[in-house]
Design a protein around this motif. Structure first.
Motif, short mmCIF file in Angstrom:
data_model
loop_
_atom_site.label_atom_id
_atom_site.label_comp_id
_atom_site.label_asym_id
_atom_site.label_seq_id
_atom_site.Cartn_x
_atom_site.Cartn_y
_atom_site.Cartn_z
N THR A 149 0.83 -1.21 0.00
CA THR A 149 0.00 0.00 0.00
C THR A 149 0.86 1.25 0.00
O THR A 149 0.50 2.26 -0.62
CB THR A 149 -0.92 0.00 1.23
N ILE A 150 2.00 1.20 0.69
CA ILE A 150 2.85 2.39 0.79
C ILE A 150 4.07 2.29 -0.13
O ILE A 150 4.96 3.16 -0.08
CB ILE A 150 3.32 2.60 2.24
N ARG A 151 4.14 1.27 -0.96
CA ARG A 151 5.29 1.12 -1.85
C ARG A 151 5.25 2.16 -2.96
O ARG A 151 4.22 2.36 -3.60
CB ARG A 151 5.31 -0.28 -2.45
N HIS A 152 6.38 2.82 -3.19
CA HIS A 152 6.46 3.82 -4.25
C HIS A 152 6.68 3.11 -5.58
O HIS A 152 7.52 2.19 -5.68
CB HIS A 152 7.61 4.79 -3.97
N PRO A 153 5.98 3.49 -6.62
CA PRO A 153 6.09 2.77 -7.91
C PRO A 153 7.46 2.88 -8.56
O PRO A 153 7.80 2.07 -9.43
CB PRO A 153 5.00 3.44 -8.77
N SER A 154 8.28 3.85 -8.14
CA SER A 154 9.59 4.01 -8.77
C SER A 154 10.62 3.00 -8.25
O SER A 154 11.69 2.84 -8.83
CB SER A 154 10.12 5.43 -8.53
N VAL A 155 10.31 2.33 -7.14
CA VAL A 155 11.25 1.36 -6.58
C VAL A 155 11.11 0.05 -7.35
O VAL A 155 10.00 -0.48 -7.48
CB VAL A 155 10.97 1.13 -5.08
N PRO A 156 12.21 -0.50 -7.86
CA PRO A 156 12.13 -1.75 -8.64
C PRO A 156 11.59 -2.91 -7.79
O PRO A 156 11.86 -3.00 -6.59
CB PRO A 156 13.59 -2.02 -9.05
N LYS A 157 10.83 -3.79 -8.43
CA LYS A 157 10.27 -4.92 -7.72
C LYS A 157 11.35 -5.88 -7.24
O LYS A 157 11.14 -6.64 -6.28
CB LYS A 157 9.29 -5.67 -8.63
N THR A 158 12.52 -5.86 -7.90
CA THR A 158 13.60 -6.76 -7.48
C THR A 158 14.08 -6.45 -6.07
O THR A 158 14.54 -7.35 -5.35
CB THR A 158 14.79 -6.64 -8.46
N VAL A 159 13.96 -5.17 -5.65
CA VAL A 159 14.36 -4.81 -4.29
C VAL A 159 13.52 -5.57 -3.28
O VAL A 159 14.02 -6.13 -2.30
CB VAL A 159 14.23 -3.29 -4.08
N PHE A 160 12.21 -5.61 -3.52
CA PHE A 160 11.32 -6.27 -2.58
C PHE A 160 11.44 -7.79 -2.66
O PHE A 160 11.30 -8.49 -1.65
CB PHE A 160 9.87 -5.83 -2.84
N SER A 161 11.70 -8.33 -3.86
CA SER A 161 11.87 -9.78 -3.97
C SER A 161 13.11 -10.24 -3.21
O SER A 161 13.10 -11.28 -2.54
CB SER A 161 11.95 -10.19 -5.45
N GLU A 162 14.19 -9.46 -3.29
CA GLU A 162 15.39 -9.79 -2.54
C GLU A 162 15.16 -9.67 -1.04
O GLU A 162 15.65 -10.48 -0.24
CB GLU A 162 16.55 -8.88 -2.96
N MET A 163 14.37 -8.65 -0.66
CA MET A 163 14.06 -8.47 0.76
C MET A 163 13.28 -9.67 1.29
O MET A 163 13.60 -10.21 2.36
CB MET A 163 13.26 -7.18 0.94
N TRP A 164 12.24 -10.08 0.58
CA TRP A 164 11.43 -11.21 1.03
C TRP A 164 12.24 -12.50 1.06
O TRP A 164 12.06 -13.35 1.94
CB TRP A 164 10.21 -11.37 0.11
N LYS A 165 13.14 -12.66 0.11
CA LYS A 165 13.99 -13.85 0.09
C LYS A 165 14.85 -13.93 1.34
O LYS A 165 15.04 -15.01 1.93
CB LYS A 165 14.86 -13.83 -1.17
N LEU A 166 15.34 -12.79 1.79
CA LEU A 166 16.24 -12.75 2.95
C LEU A 166 15.48 -12.98 4.25
O LEU A 166 15.88 -13.80 5.08
CB LEU A 166 16.97 -11.41 2.99
N ILE A 167 14.35 -12.26 4.43
CA ILE A 167 13.64 -12.38 5.71
C ILE A 167 12.93 -13.72 5.83
O ILE A 167 12.75 -14.23 6.94
CB ILE A 167 12.67 -11.20 5.92
N LYS A 168 12.51 -14.31 4.72
CA LYS A 168 11.91 -15.64 4.79
C LYS A 168 12.94 -16.69 5.20
O LYS A 168 12.58 -17.75 5.72
CB LYS A 168 11.28 -16.02 3.45
N ALA A 169 14.22 -16.39 4.94
CA ALA A 169 15.30 -17.30 5.36
C ALA A 169 15.66 -17.12 6.83
O ALA A 169 16.62 -17.72 7.32
CB ALA A 169 16.53 -17.08 4.49
N GLY A 170 14.92 -16.23 7.52
CA GLY A 170 15.17 -16.03 8.95
C GLY A 170 16.23 -14.99 9.25
O GLY A 170 16.69 -14.89 10.39
N LYS A 171 16.62 -14.21 8.25
CA LYS A 171 17.66 -13.21 8.44
C LYS A 171 17.06 -11.80 8.48
O LYS A 171 15.91 -11.60 8.09
CB LYS A 171 18.69 -13.29 7.32
N THR A 172 17.87 -10.86 8.95
CA THR A 172 17.42 -9.47 9.05
C THR A 172 17.81 -8.71 7.79
O THR A 172 18.92 -8.86 7.28
CB THR A 172 18.05 -8.80 10.29
#
Length: 922
Positions: free
Chosen positions: A431-454
């Motif tokens: 809801t608060i994501r800015h459209p100019s931020v590439p989706k790859t940033v969020f995919s990498e973020m989810w990949k990391l936190i789902k692995a139990g990392k910060t």
């Protein structure tokens, strides 16, 4: 008392009772129950152990007999060979001294043998070439063995003939049958042939093996009779012959007859010895029987014996022990076992008592501890609530489920995003994501936190009104006891204002405050974008030192603004960018070709001539500029500067860079980068040290560390050759750190002060500043290091650089301004700099005796520095005339080739060994 407390007390007491029961079982019941079984087993164990002992001792004696028999036989062979050699010398001597007839030779041989006196047991036969018996000693020998009066030598020769190959010179054994009884004569003999070169006589020397074995038997039995073993050396051996009669009993006296005849034996012993012989014939073993024990008044007691067959002569060797000998040992063992059992039971009683008392103490302690934990838990909850309040005040906090749906937001999050809690909870974070931020940033973020990392990073978000805000975000998973992720928590810090300030600071560093032109810092950034199709012109005001001296600081500022205004007006719409690099050096970066820039520069010079400078007093004068131009080179700044120097040298107003202007010494950018990289790896980028002299007393008070690159031939390359190129690369900070590290290390073992050079870029790099501080502290030189900041760079330093310098000074370091006077603008900042020393630029010192204006300017600089409480250092002191002048003008220190050139560390002497006499005395 709470339910938790009651439960803890009950659990503790129950545990204590169960532990007491377990201790009672293992320490009281089991030891008492096992005592009788272990006491009964103890006697059997001792008997088994002693049986093993006598078996091992008997086997050891048998092995000893084998070795002695073998050694004794080798000794017999040796003596036989020795006597045979002696006999051979006798026979050869007799033959050679009596060569007339065989009869005379035989007489001589017999006479010589009788004189030698061989042992009576030895038998000698000598045959001549025709196999005639020359000498015969057997008659007197064979009578000992009930043989006939004369045993013919033919019997021995017949035995030798029966062998396939009668051995020569090697001992052999033959058997001659007896004519009177079953005894046979075994002879060990040695045959010698070819007694001389002319005679082929045969010599046979022999002796009976029966005598050898009898001697060995006697020696062995006597030694064995003395052998003792076991407790108090009570163990002894006995030997039985084939007829079950004792040849040796170690306990008797005498233990053995001299003629090796059997010892007397009672009737009760005969069946026992017969049984022992029977066991021996089967290979040996144990036998238990009853026998009189002399040690106990001939009381009949149980005895256990072990026998084994001897390897020779049909003997049986054995030993044994009375079981009564173990009674005391068994009683001692049982007493120790009983004591050990009682000790364990006592320990059990003590442990039970301690356990019950400890259980009560633990229950009491647990009760108190639970109360403390409950109090701490309440305090922790209060602290957590306070932490939450603090974090809510400074951070934007949100939580979401594993699918990214928002489950919680704090007030700060709502305030910045513009949404209410009701509008956010239950919605995805997108809801608060800015459209100019590439989706790859969020995919990498989810990949990391789902692995139990910060995950941590800077995000650009969109607010409810469509605006944007920047946050420094930390997202961490929250897990249950099994490590499964239950939700995510995110804490954000609003950095929107910080980023805006950063852009503002960047703009300040990119813009010259006096002329509003771009700075050298901005020029370097622009050149890093693309230099393939760029031309650069450097413009230097001619004789600006004189103008600055004549018009003062304000007048110099007016001249600089005059030039910048005309540049802005003239180069507008000409596809150029304008810069003021430092002091009176300006630059024009053109995207056109060199011909266009050349025309524009000449037109600009003409414009300045047509528009003279008008001072506040109404004076007018024309400015002349010198220009150096370079295009499409690896290092535009360096190349344009080379062209500028060439123009000044040739007295031209404009010079275009060519490679020939470097005199064949200028290398490409790539070349010098590779050279410096290699030099750093091979530790060939080193400091040279030049002394700085106190002009009041001639004492060397400090040294300046000057960078040198040692090339592959061992030559020292000065920094002016490569440093301008490397200043604009990522290797420059590493070069600075290398100089600081080496200088601090070198002076850590000395007591004098030293200085290192820094540039503006060094002060603006936090990593470099931190390295300087930590390295100086590590080597313990914080109060002796002097940081020389290049004056032409410091013009750009503003508040950030001032803060860095003040920080370094707070750490105990000394600050010096380098190359002071190369420009004018530093006058306005001199009072703000936390400097203790000012070093006057060498271009002024070198001309101090050639130009009165330069002399006046230097005097002004010295007085100005002294008024600010700073010491003055004059560099480039090349002769005594310059030294005399700067001393008269009030300089405090001098540096230059007149005192000493820069030298490597190993050639730099201690200060007390390098004081100077400042002036020659007549």
């Amino acid at each position: 008392m709470t339910s938790i407390t009651r439960f803890n007390i009950l659990a503790t007491l129950t545990t204590g009772i169960l532990l007491a029961i377990s201790v009672s079982y293992f320490f009281i019941y089991l030891p008492h129950h096992n005592y009788e079984q272990q006491a009964c087993k103890l006697k059997a164990d001792y008997i088994a152990t002693y049986k093993k002992t006598i078996q091992n001792e008997t086997n050891r004696v048998v092995n000893t007999l084998r070795h002695r028999y073998h050694d004794f036989e080798k000794d017999a062979d040796f003596h036989l060979s020795l006597h045979a050699t002696t006999l051979q010398h006798i026979v050869v001597g007799a033959i050679e001294s009596n060569n007339t007839s065989t009869t005379q030779q035989a007489v001589a041989i017999k006479h010589a043998i009788d004189n030698i006196g061989f042992a009576e047991q030895e038998i000698i036969f000598i045959f001549d070439d025709n196999n005639n018996l020359i000498y015969d000693s057997e008659s007197r020998q064979l009578e000992h063995y009930n043989m006939p009066a004369r045993v013919k030598a033919e019997q021995i020769q017949q035995q030798l003939a029966n062998q396939a190959t009668p051995p020569i010179n090697n001992p052999i054994t033959i058997t001659i049958p007896s004519q009177q009884n079953d005894a046979h004569l075994k002879l060990k003999l040695r045959i010698l042939d070819r007694t001389s070169m002319t005679n082929h006589w045969r010599i046979i020397i022999a002796f009976s093996t029966l005598e050898i074995e009898k001697t060995l038997q006697s020696r062995f039995l006597k030694r064995l009779a003395q052998v003792r073993f076991g407790t108090d050396d009570s163990g002894y051996f006995f030997v039985l012959n084939k007829q079950a009669k004792p040849l040796m009993i170690g306990a008797l006296s005498p233990s053995i007859n001299d003629d090796l005849s059997p010892l007397p034996m009672t009737g009760t012993m005969r069946p026992i010895t017969a049984k022992l012989i029977e066991l021996s014939l089967k290979g040996g073993g144990f036998h238990q029987f009853q026998l009189f024990n002399p040690a106990h008044n001939n009381t009949i007691e149980d005895k256990i014996a072990f026998v084994t067959p001897a390897p020779y002569w049909g003997w049986t060797i054995g030993t044994g022990f009375y079981t009564s000998e173990l009674d005391n040992t068994i009683q001692d063992g049982q007493a120790q076992l009983l004591e050990h059992t009682q000790h364990r039971m006592q320990i059990g009683y003590i442990v039970i008592a301690i356990n019950l008392l400890a259980g009560l103490a633990i229950a009491t302690y647990t009760n108190r501890h639970v109360h403390c934990l409950e109090a701490k838990r309440a305090a922790h909850l209060r602290n957590l609530e306070q932490y939450k309040q603090v974090i809510d005040e400074i951070c934007l906090v949100s939580k979401s489920d594993p699918h990214g749906t928002i489950t919680y937001v704090n007030d700060g999050f709502c305030a910045v995003s513009g949404y209410s809690k009701d509008e956010l909870i239950g919605q995805p974070h997108s809801t608060i994501r800015h459209p100019s931020v590439p989706k790859t940033v969020f995919s990498e973020m989810w990949k990391l936190i789902k692995a139990g990392k910060t995950w941590r990073g800077i995000n650009k978000n969109r607010s409810k009104d469509g605006g944007s805000f920047y946050v420094d975000t930390v997202i961490s998973p929250l897990t249950n006891d099994q490590g499964e992720i239950e939700e995510y928590i995110a804490a954000r810090y609003d950095i929107t204002e910080l980023l805006e300030k950063r852009d503002e600071i960047k703009s300040i560093f990119a813009t010259d405050s006096l002329t509003t032109l771009n700075t050298r810092h901005q020029l370097i950034e622009d050149l890093n974008i693309d230099t393939d199709s760029m031309c650069l012109a450097l413009l230097d005001i001619d004789d600006f030192h004189g103008i600055n001296s004549h018009l003062s600081i304000d007048g110099g500022d007016m001249v600089l603004r005059y030039v910048s205004d005309h540049m802005i007006d003239f180069f507008a719409n000409k596809n150029c960018r304008l810069y003021r690099l430092h002091s009176d050096i300006f630059a024009v970066l053109s995207l056109g070709n060199i011909e266009q820039l050349n025309v524009h520069c000449h037109q600009f010079l003409k414009r300045l001539l047509e528009n003279p400078v008008i001072t506040e007093n109404g004076e007018t004068f024309n400015l002349t500029l010198v220009i150096g131009v370079a295009c499409n080179e690896d290092n535009l700044i360096n190349c344009a500067d080379t062209a500028l120097l060439q123009a000044k040298k040739d007295n031209k107003v404009l010079e275009i860079y060519t490679a020939s202007q470097e005199g064949g010494r200028e290398k490409s950018r790539t070349y010098w980068i590779n050279q410096v990289q290699t030099a750093i790896k091979e530790q060939r980028l080193v400091p040279f040290y030049q002394p700085i002299i106190n002009l009041e007393n001639g004492i060397v008070e400090k040294y300046e560390a000057l960078m040198r690159l040692i090339d592959e031939e061992g030559n020292a390359v000065p920094p002016g050759t490569f440093l301008p190129i490397l200043e604009q690369t990522r290797y420059y900070p590493e070069m600075t750190r290398s100089m600081v590290e080496q200088a601090c290390c070198f002076f850590s073992t000395r007591t004098d002060n030293f200085s290192v050079n820094l540039a503006l870029d060094d002060l603006l790099r936090s990593s470099t500043v931190e390295f300087i501080v930590t390295t100086a502290k590590r080597y313990g030189v914080t109060n002796r290091i002097i940081l020389e900041v290049v004056e032409t760079e410091n013009v750009q330093n503003y508040d950030l650089a001032l803060n860095v310098l003040q920080l370094l000074r707070d750490h105990g370091m000394t600050i010096a301004i380098d190359d002071f006077g190369s420009g004018y603008a530093n006058f306005s900042y001199l009072s703000e700099f936390p400097a203790s020393f000012v070093k006057i630029d060498g271009s002024l010192i070198s001309k101090i005796n050639q130009d009165d204006k330069t002399r006046i300017l230097v005097k002004t600089l010295i007085d100005y520095a002294h008024q600010g409480g700073m010491k003055v250092i004059a560099e480039y002191v090349s002769d005594e005339a310059i030294l005399k002048t700067i001393t008269e003008l009030g300089c405090d220190y001098g540096q230059g080739y007149h005192f000493g050139q820069p030298l490597p560390a190993k050639e730099t002497v201690l200060p007390e060994n390098s004081n100077y006499s400042l002036f020659e005395t007549s």
